[in-house]
Design an enzyme around this catalytic site. Structure first.
Site, short mmCIF file in Angstrom:
data_model
loop_
_atom_site.label_atom_id
_atom_site.label_comp_id
_atom_site.label_asym_id
_atom_site.label_seq_id
_atom_site.Cartn_x
_atom_site.Cartn_y
_atom_site.Cartn_z
N LYS A 107 14.08 20.70 17.82
CA LYS A 107 14.25 20.26 16.44
C LYS A 107 15.51 19.42 16.25
O LYS A 107 15.67 18.76 15.23
CB LYS A 107 14.25 21.47 15.50
CG LYS A 107 12.88 22.14 15.44
CD LYS A 107 12.86 23.29 14.46
CE LYS A 107 11.46 23.89 14.30
NZ LYS A 107 11.11 24.77 15.44
C1 LIG Z 1 9.74 25.09 15.69
C2 LIG Z 1 9.44 25.58 17.07
C3 LIG Z 1 8.12 25.54 17.61
C4 LIG Z 1 6.93 25.08 16.80
O1 LIG Z 1 6.92 23.69 16.57
P1 LIG Z 1 5.97 23.05 15.47
O2 LIG Z 1 6.35 21.63 15.39
O3 LIG Z 1 6.24 23.79 14.19
O4 LIG Z 1 4.56 23.25 15.93
C5 LIG Z 1 7.94 25.94 18.92
N1 LIG Z 1 8.98 26.40 19.67
C6 LIG Z 1 10.24 26.48 19.19
C7 LIG Z 1 11.30 27.00 20.05
C8 LIG Z 1 10.52 26.06 17.87
O5 LIG Z 1 11.77 26.15 17.40
#
Ligand SMILES: *Cc1c(COP(=O)(O)O)cnc(C)c1O
Length: 434
Positions: A107
């Site tokens: 993210k």
């Molecule tokens: C947010 C997150 C996900 C999921 O990603 P999406 O884009 O919501 O499908 C998977 N793994 C981790 C470690 C995350 O922080």
């Protein structure tokens, strides 16, 4: 470029409006009118380009009409000041390590990009302060807070459930200060999300403040995630001299990450097919099997960033394929794993390959191990560093896990948060007084 709403009941908007508002007036998600394919020449020499060069070409296709070239390039180069290496785990399975950024989760890419793009729009328009509200169960809060830290004209309010976030995660957004405020809500993650949603719908508040959201419904957070799919292919091409057409597997919760990959494929990126790996919250998996989408309340798992009962970007996946279940199922398959299976995969992969998976990446790795056909090559997205889930991971492998220096630095900071009740009237009073 114009953006339309997936609900098709709201007027088209510019990129700037889409980024500032987050969600369309009809509660739909914004989609760009055109997805521009990149020329063959780009794919022919992609393995000679750096991550930043590749990302800039992709960013130009998305945002080049709306952001001056020098500004966009600066935003891309600033965002990607860390590597996303492709690492071979088995003969045919590679890990795309997305955890080398400041908060050790994928993210960071979208969070950092959105902060810089929104900052640019605010400066350009001479807008007053914009306030970003974000509810988090862990990773989103830290990536968004760190991405926006010190960006002028923006203040971020992170709402998180008291006592339900790991200490490491909490430190990543409560120790920053400056333009970041952590609100420790006496309630659950759902309560935090409800407070944010109510704030966006409250007329009086929205006349008082310019509020926006920074979760993956925002185009400035989700589109940049396409960058690393291209870079993954470039690295595979370099490592194998052919590139193949990889199968790409994405551990999925709200489906923002995989949707960015699907955009990449539409731009001509050579991908054979995708796999969406779920934990027990397998709403998308069930949709693939039955053609019927049935959201349901999420259940808690050890891959908690994927505990989502109604994936918000499902609307974008549907829209991308004209609402056709058949077309979606032709491009994306699914997998679903219990906590027991996730733990078993982490243990086995650590023992047999000496590769330490986090619980989310473990779903991705296992889906490739079970789902690759003979002759296929697979890449899974390793979405966070295993040390972010320290107790879980150490409990499973029965060994101490080394904590990266970046995480240790957060641990030394002093936690500062404001207590908040889960009543909207209290939250509103707080915001109205700003
Ligand atoms: C947010 C997150 C996900 C999921 O990603 P999406 O884009 O919501 O499908 C998977 N793994 C981790 C470690 C995350 O922080």
């Amino acid at each position: 470029m114009k953006y339309y709403s997936t609900n098709k009941q709201a007027p088209d908007v510019t990129l700037e409006e889409a980024v500032v508002r987050g969600l369309a007036a009809d509660k739909g998600l914004f989609m760009p009118y055109t997805i521009k394919p990149l020329p063959q020449e780009f794919y022919d020499r992609i393995d000679t380009l750096s991550f930043q060069e590749i990302a800039y070409r992709v960013a130009d296709a998305f945002f080049g009409e709306d952001v001056p070239a020098d500004v966009l390039k600066q935003i891309v180069y600033d965002t990607l000041n860390f590597d996303v290496p492709l690492v071979r785990v088995t003969e045919e399975i590679y890990s795309l390590e997305l955890f080398h950024g400041p908060t050790l989760a994928f993210k960071d890419v979208g969070g950092r990009f959105m902060a810089r793009l929104l900052g640019y729009f605010i400066r350009k328009e001479g807008k007053k302060q914009v306030d970003v509200l974000v509810a988090t169960s862990g990773d989103t809060g830290s990536a968004v807070a760190n991405g926006f830290l010190g960006v002028e004209g923006i203040h971020v309010y992170v709402l998180y459930p008291k006592g339900k976030v790991s200490e490491i995660q909490e430190k990543q957004f409560t120790t920053l200060g400056r333009n970041i405020t952590a609100l420790e809500v006496d309630g659950t993650f759902d309560d935090c999300q409800a407070l944010v949603k109510s704030a966006f719908m409250d007329r009086e508040l929205n006349e008082h403040l310019l509020l926006t959201s920074a979760n993956s419904i925002n185009v400035a957070r989700f589109l940049p995630q396409a960058f690393y799919y291209f870079y993954a292919y470039a690295q595979l091409k370099k490592m194998t001299a052919t590139g193949f057409y990889p199968v790409i597997c994405v551990p999925s919760g709200n489906f923002g990450n995989i949707t960015a990959g699907l955009f990449g494929k539409q731009m001509g990126l050579p991908v054979k097919r995708f796999i969406a790996a779920n934990n027990r919250n397998d709403i998308f998996y069930q949709y693939l099997q039955t053609g019927v989408y049935t959201p349901r309340p999420s259940v808690a798992t050890i891959a908690n960033a994927m505990d989502v009962g109604d994936p918000s970007n499902f609307a974008r996946v549907l829209d991308l394929y004209g609402g056709s279940h058949e077309r979606i199922a032709a491009e994306v398959s699914g997998a679903t794993y219990t906590d027991g299976q996730i733990a078993e995969t982490m243990r086995e992969t650590w023992r047999e390959c000496h590769y330490l998976l986090d619980p989310h990446g473990a779903c991705g790795f296992r889906a490739l191990k079970e789902g690759l056909e003979p002759g296929e090559t697979g890449i899974f997205l390793e979405t966070a560093h295993p040390a972010k889930f320290l107790d879980t991971v150490e409990g499973i492998i029965g060994e101490k896990v080394e904590i990266p220096a970046k995480l240790q630095a957060f641990m030394r900071g002093e936690k500062k948060s404001l207590p908040m009740s889960r009543k909207f009237s209290d939250f509103k009073k707080y915001l109205m007084a700003l």
